[in-house]
Write a protein that holds these residues in place. Structure first.
Motif, PDB file in Angstrom:
ATOM      1  N   ALA A 136       0.840  -1.204   0.000  1.00  0.00           N
ATOM      2  CA  ALA A 136       0.000   0.000   0.000  1.00  0.00           C
ATOM      3  C   ALA A 136       0.871   1.248   0.000  1.00  0.00           C
ATOM      4  CB  ALA A 136      -0.901  -0.002   1.230  1.00  0.00           C
ATOM      5  N   TYR A 137       0.376   2.240  -0.727  1.00  0.00           N
ATOM      6  CA  TYR A 137       1.127   3.492  -0.811  1.00  0.00           C
ATOM      7  C   TYR A 137       1.033   4.255   0.506  1.00  0.00           C
ATOM      8  CZ  TYR A 137       2.299   8.287  -2.031  1.00  0.00           C
ATOM      9  OH  TYR A 137       2.860   9.536  -2.055  1.00  0.00           O
ATOM     10  N   ARG A 138       2.163   4.756   0.943  1.00  0.00           N
ATOM     11  CA  ARG A 138       2.190   5.570   2.154  1.00  0.00           C
ATOM     12  C   ARG A 138       2.681   6.966   1.813  1.00  0.00           C
ATOM     13  NH1 ARG A 138       4.854   1.808   6.957  1.00  0.00           N
ATOM     14  NH2 ARG A 138       3.226   0.180   6.972  1.00  0.00           N
ATOM     15  N   LYS A 139       1.976   7.943   2.360  1.00  0.00           N
ATOM     16  CA  LYS A 139       2.377   9.330   2.112  1.00  0.00           C
ATOM     17  C   LYS A 139       3.728   9.596   2.774  1.00  0.00           C
ATOM     18  CE  LYS A 139      -2.270  11.346   1.776  1.00  0.00           C
ATOM     19  NZ  LYS A 139      -3.049  10.117   1.977  1.00  0.00           N
ATOM     20  N   THR A 140       4.522  10.376   2.107  1.00  0.00           N
ATOM     21  CA  THR A 140       5.814  10.760   2.668  1.00  0.00           C
ATOM     22  C   THR A 140       5.593  11.835   3.729  1.00  0.00           C
ATOM     23  OG1 THR A 140       6.179  12.551   1.080  1.00  0.00           O
ATOM     24  CG2 THR A 140       6.876  10.321   0.427  1.00  0.00           C
TER      25      THR A 140
END
Length: 205
Positions: free
Chosen positions: A2-6
Motif C-alpha cells: 500500500a502506498y504511504r504518504k511521505t
C-alpha cells in the motif's frame, strides 16, 4: 504494498488543511454560516471547490471544525480567567467581562458562535460548548458558596442561568455590529452576573 504518504506530503496536506480552516473561519466571521459556501471558502483559500473535499467530507464537517476551534479557544480563555488568583466573586466578574469583551472585539465570529443560524451539526456543537461554559461557571459559583461569599443555592442552576443570560445579552449588540456602548454594556453585564449569583453589594466591583 500500500502506498504511504511521505512526511513531506503529510506536512503539505496538514498545512493546506490549516489554511483552509483559517480561511473558512474568516468567511464565517464575515458572512455567517449560511452564506459560507464551499465555493466561498475555496475562493478565499485560493483553491478549487473540489479540493475542499480532500480535507473535509462535507461543508458541515468543515463548519464543525471551524466552530470547535473557535469555541474551544473561548472556553480555554474563560477557564484560565476563572482560575486566576482572587476570590470566587472577583474571578466570576473577570470571567464574564473577559468573555464579553472578547466577543465584542470580534463580533462577526462571536455572533456566529452564539446565535447565527447554522447547520444542525453546528447547532449540536453549540449545545455542547454551552455545557462547557456552564461547567466553568458552576465551578467558581460552588467555590463561592463553600467560601461563604455567595448564598446557598443550586450552583449548577445558577451557572446555567448565567451562561444563558450572558449569551442573550450579547446577541443584539453582536448582531448590530456598530461597536457602540461596549464599556457601559460590560459594566451592566458584570453587575447582572453578580446579582444572579447573589454576591452581596459590598463584594461587587
Amino acid at each position: 504494498m500500500a502506498y504511504r504518504k511521505t512526511p513531506a506530503e503529510i506536512s503539505r496536506l496538514e498545512a493546506a488543511r490549516e489554511h483552509l480552516v483559517a480561511c473558512a473561519t474568516s468567511v464565517v466571521t464575515e458572512v455567517g454560516w449560511s452564506q459560507a459556501s464551499v465555493t466561498a471558502v475555496a475562493d478565499s483559500a485560493g483553491m478549487a471547490a473540489g479540493s475542499v473535499y480532500q480535507h473535509f467530507a462535507s461543508k458541515a464537517a468543515l463548519a464543525v471544525e471551524v466552530f470547535r476551534r473557535a469555541a474551544g479557544r473561548e472556553v480555554e480563555v474563560l477557564g484560565e480567567v476563572l482560575r486566576e488568583p482572587g476570590t470566587p466573586v472577583e474571578r466570576l466578574a473577570r470571567g464574564v467581562e473577559v468573555f464579553a469583551r472578547r466577543a465584542l472585539e470580534n463580533r462577526g465570529l462571536a455572533y456566529a458562535l452564539l446565535a447565527a443560524p447554522a447547520d444542525p451539526a453546528v447547532g449540536a456543537e453549540r449545545l455542547d460548548y454551552r455545557r462547557r461554559y456552564r461547567a466553568l461557571f458552576a465551578e467558581v459559583v460552588h467555590e463561592g458558596i463553600e467560601d461563604g461569599l455567595l448564598p446557598a443555592q443550586n450552583g449548577d442552576i445558577t451557572a446555567a442561568a448565567l451562561t444563558g443570560a450572558v449569551g442573550e445579552v450579547l446577541v443584539d449588540p453582536l448582531g448590530a455590529g456598530d461597536g457602540k456602548t461596549t464599556e457601559a454594556l460590560l459594566t451592566e453585564l458584570v453587575a447582572m452576573a453578580l446579582r444572579c449569583a447573589g454576591a452581596p453589594p459590598a463584594q461587587r466591583p
